[in-house]
Each structure stands twice: as structure tokens, then as C-alpha cells.
Design a protein around this motif. Structure first.
Motif, mmCIF file in Angstrom:
data_model
loop_
_atom_site.group_PDB
_atom_site.id
_atom_site.type_symbol
_atom_site.label_atom_id
_atom_site.label_comp_id
_atom_site.label_asym_id
_atom_site.label_seq_id
_atom_site.Cartn_x
_atom_site.Cartn_y
_atom_site.Cartn_z
ATOM 1 N N LEU A 237 0.809 -1.211 0.000
ATOM 2 C CA LEU A 237 0.000 0.000 0.000
ATOM 3 C C LEU A 237 0.850 1.272 0.000
ATOM 4 N N ILE A 238 2.012 1.212 0.622
ATOM 5 C CA ILE A 238 2.789 2.452 0.699
ATOM 6 C C ILE A 238 3.982 2.442 -0.236
ATOM 7 N N ARG A 239 3.972 1.514 -1.207
ATOM 8 C CA ARG A 239 5.161 1.401 -2.056
ATOM 9 C C ARG A 239 5.408 2.666 -2.869
ATOM 10 N N THR A 240 4.348 3.423 -3.096
ATOM 11 C CA THR A 240 4.538 4.618 -3.925
ATOM 12 C C THR A 240 4.810 5.859 -3.093
ATOM 13 N N MET A 241 4.882 5.668 -1.760
ATOM 14 C CA MET A 241 5.070 6.828 -0.890
ATOM 15 C C MET A 241 6.446 7.438 -1.158
ATOM 16 N N ARG A 242 6.468 8.790 -1.110
ATOM 17 C CA ARG A 242 7.712 9.473 -1.390
ATOM 18 C C ARG A 242 8.722 9.214 -0.272
ATOM 19 N N LEU B 78 8.307 8.872 5.859
ATOM 20 C CA LEU B 78 8.601 7.473 5.601
ATOM 21 C C LEU B 78 9.817 7.017 6.398
#
Lengths: 449, 307, 274
Positions: free
Chosen positions: B107-112, B117
């Protein structure tokens, strides 16, 4: 072992394994077997050396009496100093045999369970000192649990331990709560006690403050068993006499009583989450009408509750029956490998005979100092719980009603069986009979295996 | 022609000699590590196997009893119960952390890669850094009757659920298991997140253009791409689940009853409190075999996938 | 890049939940540690009058100086030795591709699956035979051995990825094996080495089973091993116990916070390299 030779690979593996076993066997190096060194050759002497000596003691944490005693001893005999190492009761009992068998065993060690240590020649036999110091003037009943025969039966044989104080257990009652329930006197029988607890429960007061996350509820379990069981039969089991059994009708009756109390909700609902520290604190803060504990807690309860607390022996089943209570020496043993046998035994004898030492024992532990009954008792504050404790000790001595703690029966029985089974018992998961039978089964396995 | 032939033979011989010399030097470099490993892992392992065939109290004379200790390990209900408990713990040490890690990481793989992070990663890693024994202490306090868990439940209006979690037969083992989940989830998440970062993003673009949803994307791209990381994590966490001595020792001591008894604690008790060295050693060997039996197939599976 | 809105929100929400859940027990420890020492605190609540003095008391009652000294001694003996011999072995297996190396590597890797619990009984009697029992050496020697599987595996994974051309170039220049190792290989290995150092430090510092069993005097153990000693002092209160536990974990957390970048990166790479 049966060999299935139908498949070659399989049989080859079996042969290989057999060869490997044979090699282990052939090497002849069964583990162990090296006898520990005996430091005999030292003549028994009751004179203290005037050379500089450092004596080592292995003790449990939270047992400050050795600090005070050694300090006082060094004050009186400056050439003798001490090194005390401490570990939790649990770790110390687990490590004790190996500490004793080690290269530099402590001179003196807290040893609640003798276990195999005598058979393995790890403890110094104190018989020569018994004669030299004239310990025959001490109460025999106090010393008998500290003896062991060559066959490993406790209760008779040679002397291997002495106590730093001799404890007695009983029941503490919160007098403020008792008053609110109209209770004036401690109960004289178990039935009376049950009536009081019923009244307390009805009034929303917790009848018994107890904890069992570390097994301390067994003060209650055994206090009840003591009143129903045959004392000699119970003791013979604790002393590991051949053929002795825990599964007696009396013990079952006692355990069933605990189950009844559990069913009636007389214990805290989170009893298995409560450890010794917590239940002592909670009783000190005024929670619970009764609590089962030993003389060592007297000073703390007195400080917390002042005059609102009293201490009495667990009541018998029938009015007028003699009192029976758990009590034990805070038992210490001398390592067979000790280099300072004469000095450490001198220290032990001093604890039992020196007025300052006896006073320290009473002040710090609230236990009876033991030794020759004709010696004057240390002074205590009149009306205090500690005075009550000393009176209780005397009463038990008179009634010859002292029994050991069943937790000390074998090395593994407390952690391996009594604690887990009692946790089940006090939460009504098993019956009293099941409790007794399971503990006995574990006992047979440990003694037999 | 002949000249080259005659000159290449000695050269090859010299090269071989040099290789042998280098080989000998390399073996010398291996010696210290092999000595340390041999002396303090292999040798104790061998003596442990030896002890397991004896009845020995650790001090006196030992008697050969053959396979009797192993029979006891496999027959004694207490010991079997401990093994069963440790299998239950696998659910909490392996399934929950790896599962949560997978979901979270996808779910957070695209988080900057910003402060949020990185700070999260640091926090999630903290349980890895503190001793398990301290985790046991911290959580026993959380789970106590007067502890934070019950307090939070009461605040949420779930007061009827409150209980002494570690003293309740139904909840003690899961509660201990959740301590393991707490310790391991962060590690799994961070590791899987990094794994996902290595998967070619064009694969994701392609499948999305194809109209695939989250689930199809997860099963056709993410999961296969993380095969290696998953194998590592499952191995690590399964071993952790089977060797939970620290947490149990400082939280429940195996109670209530025998609800949280695990092999490590039993080995300690049987070996040291009861001084039955043979039985404790046999139990230790059985435990090791169990770990191998669980871990080897995982390793093999992940390798087969590689081909 | 195409991602749905719900996914993003859901992801962040879950991450937040995970972070909070991770922090609660630690914060709870701190809040408990700051309550008055003579009372059992209730739940998670910030004390009105924080008792920072509890840390001082716990420090003194727990003999923390001596414990830290003891832990530091064990760490100082274990970590450098383990690093050096694992680096040498890793170089032999990964850099020099020694013949028979595959089997040796297998033997080491199998060691990764042995639970410490399985070895603890024989280690006890081995320490007794060596005369190291109840001294810090009883923990130091076995730990070096027990760390070998991971450390060797780790260093090999580094050296195996160093391009062969580098060492070939060095040899053409006439460098000896040693010169090549110190001048070329070692500097390249520094990141892997430093990560391994941190890992070994934390594993040693936090080691519990070995010191509890092999060292009778709790004050000669690692700090983690001494936690039972804190716990066993039943007259110590929950606030003090928590204060003591916090004091014990602070050094490890500090090391982690300082080196966390290298640590996380290296651990992640290392774990997957095999």
C-alpha cells in the motif's frame, strides 16, 4: 531395535547410526563421573582463625539479613570479611548444584532443596561440628528437616544445613475490614474462617488476597492440607521416603477446600496475574480480609497497616486440635569444597548464639533465631506482629506442629508441577483430587527418573 | 609451434602451483572461523547428542539409556504441549508480521522517500533493537489487569473484554504471540518495502493499463517479485517462534497452568532445575530437528522458484 | 504512475496505526517509570509529577555501572574477534573461491538454524570443563562461535560481489595476497563491516539466555541478562523495574539511532543477498 532390511539405503543408514552410537559408547566417555574434590584434611576447630579470611556467600535477592549479619560479624571479628553474590530464588536454586560442584564454590549457599547434592558429595557434613559445638542442646525437630541419609531421605541422617532464622507461616487479618464486618477475634476453625469469608464476600470485600503467577497461593493450599492430612505421612513424602505418597485423602480434602474457595470467588479474579510483590502490596494497601504469608512479611505489614493488622496460626479443622503450620529454616549449606570450613561454621554457630546476631535475625526477618531454647530471646516491641510471630513459633514448637514447605519436596516439583497445577486449581479448572494426583505423578517421574 | 607447446605446459603448471598456494592461503584464512565454530557450535552439538542417550544429573555418574529420553520427549504430554504451543506461536511470529508487512508495503510502495517514511521506518525498527527480555517486561505491564490494554479497551467502551491477558487460559498464548508480532512486523515491513522498490515499475504500469485491480497486481507481480525476501523472512521468523525463551521467561514463565510453556523454557527447567541433563539434551536435539524440518523446505521452495 | 486514491489513504492510515502500536509499549514503559516508586501505577497515563529520580534509584539499586561495564567487556571481547575471523573466512569463501568452499559454506549456513536453546546444556558443561563457568568468558567464547554462521555468510556475500577484475589488476601489479587484502578488499568491505559491527553489538548487548545460564552472579552478566535480577528483586516496584529496563535499552537504541541509515540499508541488502 528392529532392522527392516527390505530397503538397502535404509538399512545402511541404520547401520551407520548404530556404528556412531557404538563409537560414542566405545569412547567410554560417559559424561560426568568426575568426583568433586573434598577439602577434608582440615581439623575441626571451634576457634576462629586470626588470619585474614574472605568468606563467600551465595544468596537470593531480596534477603537482606545476610548483609546485616556479615557486617556485624566483621565488626566483631575484623579479620573476616565477606563477599555476597545474589540472584533470584529461581535462578539460584537452578544453579546451586553446579555452583557447588564448580571450581570455586561459595563457602555458604542458600539451598532450599538438598536434592541430589548430598548423594553427589557436594555438601559439607556438619556432624563433627554438631558434636564440637554442642548443638544437641538445640531443638531436634528444628534440625531434622536439615538432615539427610546416604540414601537421600531427608529428616534423619547427617546434618547438612542450618537456618539463618526459622520461619513460621500463618494468616494475616486486616482488622479494619474485620471490624466493619463485626469480626472481633481471629477464626478458631476453618469453618469459622469460611463464615467470615462469606460475610466479606457478601459485603463486597475480597476474602483472601493471594497471588499465583509465581505459585505463592500454595501458602493457602498447604495451610489447608496441613489441617486435614496426617502430619507424619505428609512429612515422609516431603522427605522423599520410599513409597511415600502425596495422594492421601487428607491432602485431597485440603485441595478440594481450595477448589471450593475458588468456586465461591474468595480469591482475586486475576489471581494468576498476581505475583508475590503485588499481593503483598495490595494487602498492605488494605485490599483483602485475610492473606496467607510468613513471619518475614510481618514488619512490612505492620509498617503499612499499623495497628489494623494481626497475625495468627492457620486454624485447625476442629476446635481444640493442635496447630500445624509450615515453617522452615532459611536453610544454608556449606560447600564440601569450601576452603574455610572452620570459619564458615563458626559464623553459623555465631548466628545462633551471639545476642547481636539473634537480634538482627529477629529484627530483619521476624523469624525465630533458633538455637538453644534456654538462650534469652531478642527484645521485640510488645504487641507487635513480630512478637506475635515469635509466640506462634513457640506455639508450633510446643505442639510439635512444624511441617516443611511442600515446594521444597524435590528440586523440580515447584516450577514443574505445583505452580502450573495450582494455577489451574485456584481458577477452578481442575478438582482438588486432580491437583493432588498430578503432583504425585510428577513426583514419581522425577524421583524415579 | 613446438616452441609454444613446450612453453605453455610449464606456464600452466606454474599457474596451477600458484592456485594451490592461493588455495592453501585461503584455507589458512578459514581456520580461525572454523575453530571458533567447531569448538563452540559443532562440539557442543555433538556432546548434546551424546548426553541425550544418557541418564545424567549433571554431576554424578551417567547411565546409558539408549533412546529412552527421546521416547519421553515424544510421549510426555507436557513436552508435547510445549511443542504444540510453539507451533501456535508461528502464526503470530510469522503469519501476522509477514502478512501485515506485505499489505503495508504494497500500500505504501509509492510513498515518497521523505521524512515521514524514514521516521516511520526508524520507529518500526525499534522493537528489533531492544532485548526480547525487555519486550517481555514491557508487555507484561501492558497486559496487566491495571495495564494499558485494558485501559484502552475500557475507553473504547469495550470494558467487558478486559481481563488479565497473560493470566487467562484463552488469551495467554495469543497475547505472548502478539509480543512476537510486535517485535517482528517492523522488520518484515521495511524489508518487503525495499524488496518492492526493486521490482521494475513498468510492470506495475503495464498491468494497471491492462485494467487489473489491486488483487491481480498483488498476485501476479508483487508476490512473485518478493519470493526471495519472503523466504528469508519466513525462515527468520519461524526460528524466532521456536526459540522464544526470553519473552516467556520474563512474562509468563509458562503459565497459567502450562498454557504458554515452550521448549526453551522446558529445556532450561529440566536441564537445570530438575538436573535431568539427558532428557533436556534430547529435547534440544528434537527442537533443532524441528527447526530444520520447517526451514529447509522453505529454502528449497524459494530456490526452485528461481529456476 | 497509477495508484488509486483509496490505496494511498489506506496505506498511510495503516502505517500510522503500525507506528502508534509500535510506540505504545515503549511510551507506556516511560510513563510507568515516572510514577511514584512506591505505588503500582495504573495503565497508560502521564504522571502529574514525573519522578525522574526513579531512574537514579534504579541505576543505583540495579548496580547499572557495574552491569554496563560487564556488558561492555563482553562486547569488546566478542565483536572485534568475531569481525576479524569472519572477514578472513568470508574473504576466503567469497573472494578467493577456495576449493571445497561450497561445502564449508553449507556447514556454516546450517548453523544458522540451530536454536541457542539446543546448545545451552552442553555449553554449560563445556564451560565447566574449561573453567570459564561463572565468568564472562563463558559467554564470550560461545558467542564468537555462535555468531560465525551469520557473520561468515554475511562477509562472504560481500566479497562474492566484488568484481574479480579488481583483484586480478592488483595481482598484475605484483601485490601479494596480504597487500591486496588490506589495500583493496578491506576498504571496499567497510560498509558491510560496519553494519555487521552494529548487528553483533546489539545481539551481544541483548543476549539473554547465555548469560542467565552461564554466569551465576547477575552483576557479571550482560545488561539484558541482568533484567531477571531487576525482576527478581520483588521489593523493587513496577516504576523502578520499568526505569531499569529503559536504562538498559538506551545504549542499544542510541547506537541504532546514530547508525540507523547504514544499519537498515546494510541489513536489508545482507538479508537478501544469500
Amino acid at each position: 531395535m528392529r532392522l527392516h532390511t527390505s530397503r538397502r539405503g535404509h538399512s545402511r543408514a541404520v547401520v551407520g547410526a548404530a556404528v556412531a552410537f557404538a563409537m560414542l559408547g566405545l569412547a567410554g566417555c560417559a559424561p560426568g563421573a568426575a568426583a568433586p574434590e573434598e577439602s577434608d584434611g582440615v581439623a575441626v576447630s571451634t576457634e576462629l582463625t586470626d588470619e585474614e579470611v574472605v568468606l563467600t556467600i551465595a544468596d537470593e535477592t531480596g534477603f537482606p539479613v545476610t548483609d546485616a549479619l556479615t557486617e556485624e560479624f566483621t565488626r566483631q571479628y575484623p579479620n573476616v570479611t565477606f563477599e555476597i553474590t545474589r540472584d533470584t530464588f529461581q535462578n539460584l536454586t537452578a544453579n546451586a548444584p553446579r555452583l557447588l560442584a564448580g571450581e570455586n564454590p561459595p563457602d555458604l549457599i542458600r539451598l532450599p532443596t538438598i536434592g541430589d547434592t548430598v548423594k553427589d558429595g557436594l555438601l559439607a557434613n556438619l556432624d563433627p561440628y554438631y558434636d564440637a559445638y554442642g548443638w544437641d542442646a538445640w531443638p531436634a525437630s528444628q534440625l531434622s528437616p536439615l538432615r539427610m541419609t546416604e540414601e537421600g531421605v531427608r529428616g534423619s541422617g547427617s546434618l547438612y544445613q542450618l537456618g539463618l532464622g526459622y520461619s513460621v507461616t500463618g494468616v494475616y487479618m486486616n482488622l479494619a475490614l474485620a471490624e466493619s464486618l463485626g469480626i472481633e477475634e481471629p477464626p478458631a476453625t476453618i469453618a469459622e474462617m469460611e463464615e467470615m469469608m462469606e460475610a466479606a464476600k457478601a459485603a463486597g470485600i475480597l476474602p483472601i488476597m493471594a497471588g499465583d503467577s509465581d505459585g505463592v497461593v500454595n501458602f493457602v493450599v498447604q495451610a489447608l492440607m496441613n489441617q486435614y492430612a496426617d502430619q507424619d505421612e505428609f512429612l515422609s513424602w516431603m522427605f522423599n521416603e520410599p513409597g511415600a505418597t502425596y495422594a492421601t485423602e487428607g491432602n485431597i480434602q485440603g485441595a478440594e477446600k481450595v477448589r471450593e474457595w475458588a468456586d465461591a470467588g474468595y480469591f482475586p479474579s486475576d489471581i494468576n496475574a498476581i505475583d508475590y510483590f503485588t499481593f503483598v502490596t495490595r494487602f498492605s494497601e488494605g485490599e483483602g480480609l485475610f492473606t496467607f504469608n510468613g513471619n518475614w512479611a510481618a514488619a512490612g505489614y505492620q509498617e503499612a497497616l499499623g495497628d489494623d493488622v494481626t497475625f495468627f496460626l492457620a486454624p485447625p479443622a476442629n476446635e481444640g486440635d493442635r496447630f500445624i503450620a509450615m515453617g522452615a529454616a532459611n536453610s544454608f549449606s556449606v560447600a564440601a569444597g569450601s576452603d574455610n570450613l572452620n570459619e564458615i561454621v563458626f559464623f553459623l554457630n555465631w548466628i545462633h548464639t551471639n545476642p547481636e546476631a539473634r537480634q538482627i535475625i529477629v529484627d530483619i526477618t521476624g523469624a525465630s533465631p533458633g538455637g538453644d531454647p534456654s538462650l534469652p530471646l531478642p527484645t521485640v516491641e510488645p504487641g507487635s506482629l513480630i512478637e506475635k510471630a515469635l509466640e506462634m513459633s513457640a506455639q508450633i514448637g510446643e505442639d510439635n506442629g512444624q511441617v516443611d514447605f511442600m515446594a521444597n519436596t524435590t528440586a523440580g516439583i515447584y516450577a514443574g508441577s505445583i505452580i502450573p497445577e495450582s494455577q489451574l486449581l485456584v481458577t477452578s479448572q481442575i478438582t482438588g483430587r486432580e491437583f493432588v494426583e498430578r503432583v504425585q505423578a510428577f513426583y514419581e517421574q522425577e524421583i524415579g527418573g | 609451434m613446438t616452441a609454444t607447446q613446450t612453453s605453455s605446459a610449464p606456464r600452466r603448471a606454474a599457474a596451477r602451483a600458484a592456485a594451490r598456494r592461493a588455495d592453501r592461503a585461503a584455507w589458512l584464512l578459514l581456520v580461525p572461523a572454523l575453530v571458533a565454530y567447531g569448538s563452540f557450535v559443532i562440539y557442543p552439538l555433538a556432546t548434546g547428542i551424546q548426553y541425550s542417550f544418557y541418564d545424567w544429573n549433571g554431576i554424578g555418574v551417567a547411565t546409558w539409556v539408549g533412546l529412552e529420553n527421546y521416547v519421553q520427549v515424544l510421549m510426555n504430554p507436557d513436552l508435547l504441549g510445549a511443542i504444540r504451543n510453539s507451533f501456535v506461536l508461528i502464526a503470530f511470529f510469522t503469519l501476522i508480521p509477514v502478512g501485515t508487512g506485505l499489505v503495508l508495503a504494497t500500500l505504501i510502495r509509492t510513498m515518497r522517500d521523505g521524512f515521514a517514511l524514514r521516521a516511520s521506518q526508524t520507529v518500526l525498527f525499534l522493537p528489533q533493537i531492544i532485548p526480547l527480555a525487555a519486550a517481555g517486561i514491557a508487555w507484561s505491564w501492558m497486559y496487566a489487569q491495571t495495564g494499558a490494554v485494558n485501559q484502552i479497551l475500557s475507553t473504547l467502551g469495550l470494558g467487558f473484554l478486559t481481563r488479565p491477558w497473560l493470566a487467562d487460559y484463552g488469551t495467554a498464548l495469543p497475547a505472548v504471540g502478539l509480543i512476537g508480532s510486535w517485535v517482528l512486523t517492523g522488520l518484515c515491513t521495511v524489508l518487503l518495502l525495499t524488496g518492492i522498490g526493486k521490482i521494475d515499475t513498468s510492470l506495475y504500469e503495464a498491468i494497471r493499463l491492462d485494467g487489473a485491480g489491486w488483487f491481480r497486481e498483488f498476485f501476479t507481480i508483487t508476490l512473485p517479485g518478493l519470493r526471495q525476501e519472503l523466504a528469508v523472512l519466513v525462515t527468520l521468523t519461524v526460528i524466532a517462534a521456536l526459540s522464544t525463551f526470553d519473552i516467556i521467561y520474563t512474562s509468563t514463565q509458562g503459565g497459567p497452568g502450562r498454557a504458554t510453556l515452550v521448549p526453551g523454557l522446558l529445556i532450561f527447567r529440566i536441564g537445570f532445575t530438575q538436573s535431568d541433563v539427558g532428557l533436556a539434551s534430547a529435547f534440544g536435539i528434537v527442537m533443532m530437528v524441528l527447526v530444520l524440518a520447517l526451514v529447509l523446505p522453505i529454502q528449497r521452495l524459494s530456490r526452485i522458484g528461481d529456476r | 504512475m497509477i495508484t488509486s486514491r483509496t490505496e494511498v489513504v489506506l496505506g498511510r492510515l495503516l502505517l500510522l496505526v503500525a507506528v502508534v502500536l509500535t510506540l505504545i509499549p515503549l511510551v507506556n514503559m516511560l510513563s510507568a517509570a515516572l510514577q511514584p516508586a512506591d505505588r503500582n501505577p495504573i495503565g497508560l497515563s502521564w504522571p502529574t509529577d514525573p519522578q525522574w529520580i526513579n531512574f537514579v534509584t534504579a541505576f543505583e539499586v540495579g548496580n547499572v555501572w557495574r552491569l554496563m561495564g560487564s556488558s561492555a567487556f563482553i562486547v569488546i571481547c566478542v565483536v572485534p574477534v568475531a569481525l576479524i575471523i569472519a572477514t578472513l573466512a568470508g574473504y576466503a569463501l567469497g573472494g578467493l573461491q577456495v576449493r571445497g568452499g561450497r561445502i564449508i559454506l553449507m556447514v556454516f549456513v546450517l548453523g544458522l538454524t540451530i536454536p541457542f536453546e539446543s546448545l545451552i546444556i552442553p555449553l554449560y558443561y563445556q564451560a565447566q570443563a574449561l573453567g570459564t563457568l561463572n565468568t564472562q568468558w563463558a559467554v564470550i567464547f560461545p558467542l564468537i562461535g555462535l555468531f560465525m554462521p551469520f557473520s561468515v555468510f554475511w562477509m562472504r556475500a560481500h566479497f562474492v560481489n566484488v568484481p574479480r577484475e579488481l583483484s586480478e589488476a592488483a595481482r598484475v601489479d605484483g601485490a601479494t595476497l596480504w597487500q591486496e587484502f588490506f589495500r583493496i578488499q578491506l576498504p571496499l568491505a567497510l560498509p558491510s563491516l560496519s553494519a555487521l559491527t552494529i548487528l553483533l553489538f546489539i545481539w551481544t548487548w541483548n543476549q539473554f539466555l547465555l548469560p542467565v545460564v552461564l554466569i551465576a552472579d547477575p552483576l557479571d552478566r550482560t545488561v539484558a541478562g541482568a533484567l531477571t535480577f531487576f525482576q527478581g528483586q520483588y521489593y523493587l516496584s513496577i516504576p523502578l523495574l520499568n526505569a531499569g529496563a529503559l536504562i538498559i535499552i538506551v545504549p542499544a537504541i542510541t547506537v541504532f539511532l546514530i547508525f540507523q541509515r547504514q544499519f537498515i540499508r546494510a541489513l536489508l541488502q545482507g538479508a537478501v543477498k544469500g
